[in-house]
Design a protein around this motif. Structure first.
Motif, mmCIF file in Angstrom:
data_model
loop_
_atom_site.group_PDB
_atom_site.id
_atom_site.type_symbol
_atom_site.label_atom_id
_atom_site.label_comp_id
_atom_site.label_asym_id
_atom_site.label_seq_id
_atom_site.Cartn_x
_atom_site.Cartn_y
_atom_site.Cartn_z
ATOM 1 N N VAL A 40 -5.797 3.301 -5.555
ATOM 2 C CA VAL A 40 -5.646 4.250 -4.306
ATOM 3 C C VAL A 40 -4.132 4.566 -4.115
ATOM 4 C CG1 VAL A 40 -6.025 4.892 -2.003
ATOM 5 C CG2 VAL A 40 -7.766 3.784 -3.298
ATOM 6 N N THR A 41 -3.137 3.485 -3.907
ATOM 7 C CA THR A 41 -1.968 3.612 -3.624
ATOM 8 C C THR A 41 -1.134 2.418 -4.214
ATOM 9 O OG1 THR A 41 -2.042 2.397 -1.482
ATOM 10 C CG2 THR A 41 -2.080 4.639 -1.379
ATOM 11 N N LYS A 42 0.094 2.579 -4.151
ATOM 12 C CA LYS A 42 1.138 1.473 -4.768
ATOM 13 C C LYS A 42 2.266 1.694 -4.388
ATOM 14 C CE LYS A 42 1.485 3.591 -9.323
ATOM 15 N NZ LYS A 42 1.516 3.396 -10.978
ATOM 16 N N GLN A 43 2.566 0.653 -3.545
ATOM 17 C CA GLN A 43 3.763 0.721 -2.570
ATOM 18 C C GLN A 43 4.393 -0.781 -2.596
ATOM 19 O OE1 GLN A 43 2.813 2.580 1.151
ATOM 20 N NE2 GLN A 43 3.645 4.412 0.438
ATOM 21 N N PRO A 44 5.146 -1.236 -3.845
ATOM 22 C CA PRO A 44 5.312 -2.563 -3.727
ATOM 23 C C PRO A 44 5.982 -3.234 -2.400
ATOM 24 C CG PRO A 44 6.498 -1.271 -5.453
ATOM 25 C CD PRO A 44 5.882 -0.350 -4.602
ATOM 26 N N PRO A 45 5.332 -4.338 -2.157
ATOM 27 C CA PRO A 45 4.778 -5.394 -3.117
ATOM 28 C C PRO A 45 3.373 -5.267 -2.558
ATOM 29 C CG PRO A 45 5.503 -6.455 -1.024
ATOM 30 C CD PRO A 45 5.950 -5.141 -0.952
ATOM 31 N N PHE A 46 2.754 -4.067 -2.236
ATOM 32 C CA PHE A 46 1.331 -3.937 -1.993
ATOM 33 C C PHE A 46 0.730 -2.938 -2.829
ATOM 34 C CE2 PHE A 46 3.016 -6.137 1.876
ATOM 35 C CZ PHE A 46 2.043 -7.264 2.038
ATOM 36 N N LEU A 47 -0.394 -3.042 -3.016
ATOM 37 C CA LEU A 47 -1.318 -1.853 -3.441
ATOM 38 C C LEU A 47 -2.660 -1.854 -2.899
ATOM 39 C CD1 LEU A 47 -3.481 -3.121 -6.070
ATOM 40 C CD2 LEU A 47 -1.293 -3.707 -7.014
ATOM 41 N N LEU A 48 -3.293 -0.675 -3.036
ATOM 42 C CA LEU A 48 -4.738 -0.432 -2.449
ATOM 43 C C LEU A 48 -5.673 -0.161 -3.618
ATOM 44 C CD1 LEU A 48 -6.464 -0.680 0.219
ATOM 45 C CD2 LEU A 48 -5.774 1.732 0.255
ATOM 46 N N LEU A 49 -6.818 -0.913 -3.639
ATOM 47 C CA LEU A 49 -7.679 -0.927 -4.541
ATOM 48 C C LEU A 49 -8.949 -0.540 -4.222
ATOM 49 C CD1 LEU A 49 -7.937 -1.076 -7.878
ATOM 50 C CD2 LEU A 49 -8.533 -3.421 -7.459
#
Length: 78
Positions: free
Chosen positions: A10-19
């Motif tokens: 869904v989103t990827k904004q280092p260091p986090f992503l949403l799956l």
């Protein structure tokens, strides 16, 4: 333990992503080496995971390869 997740990125904004896995959104922390391997948002992805449970948080880490996850687990033992 959550050992693997497969779903839509869904989103990827280092260091986090949403799956998104069947309607459940997992926030996952991942190293940059994994971010370099990720497809575009909206695509399907599979990540090997490691769940760290602390007194103040549950943190889910995701890795593109089993070797990365094993290295992470080895470092936790140090």
């Amino acid at each position: 333990m959550i050992g693997r997740l497969r779903g839509q990125l869904v989103t990827k904004q280092p260091p986090f992503l949403l799956l998104d896995v069947n309607g459940v959104g997992y926030e996952i922390e991942a190293p940059m080496s994994t971010f370099y391997e990720l497809p575009a948002t909206g695509e399907q992805v599979m990540l090997h995971t490691h769940l760290v449970v602390r007194e103040d948080a549950h943190v889910l880490f995701g890795f593109s390869t089993l070797a990365e996850r094993q290295l992470f687990r080895d470092l936790l033992k140090v």
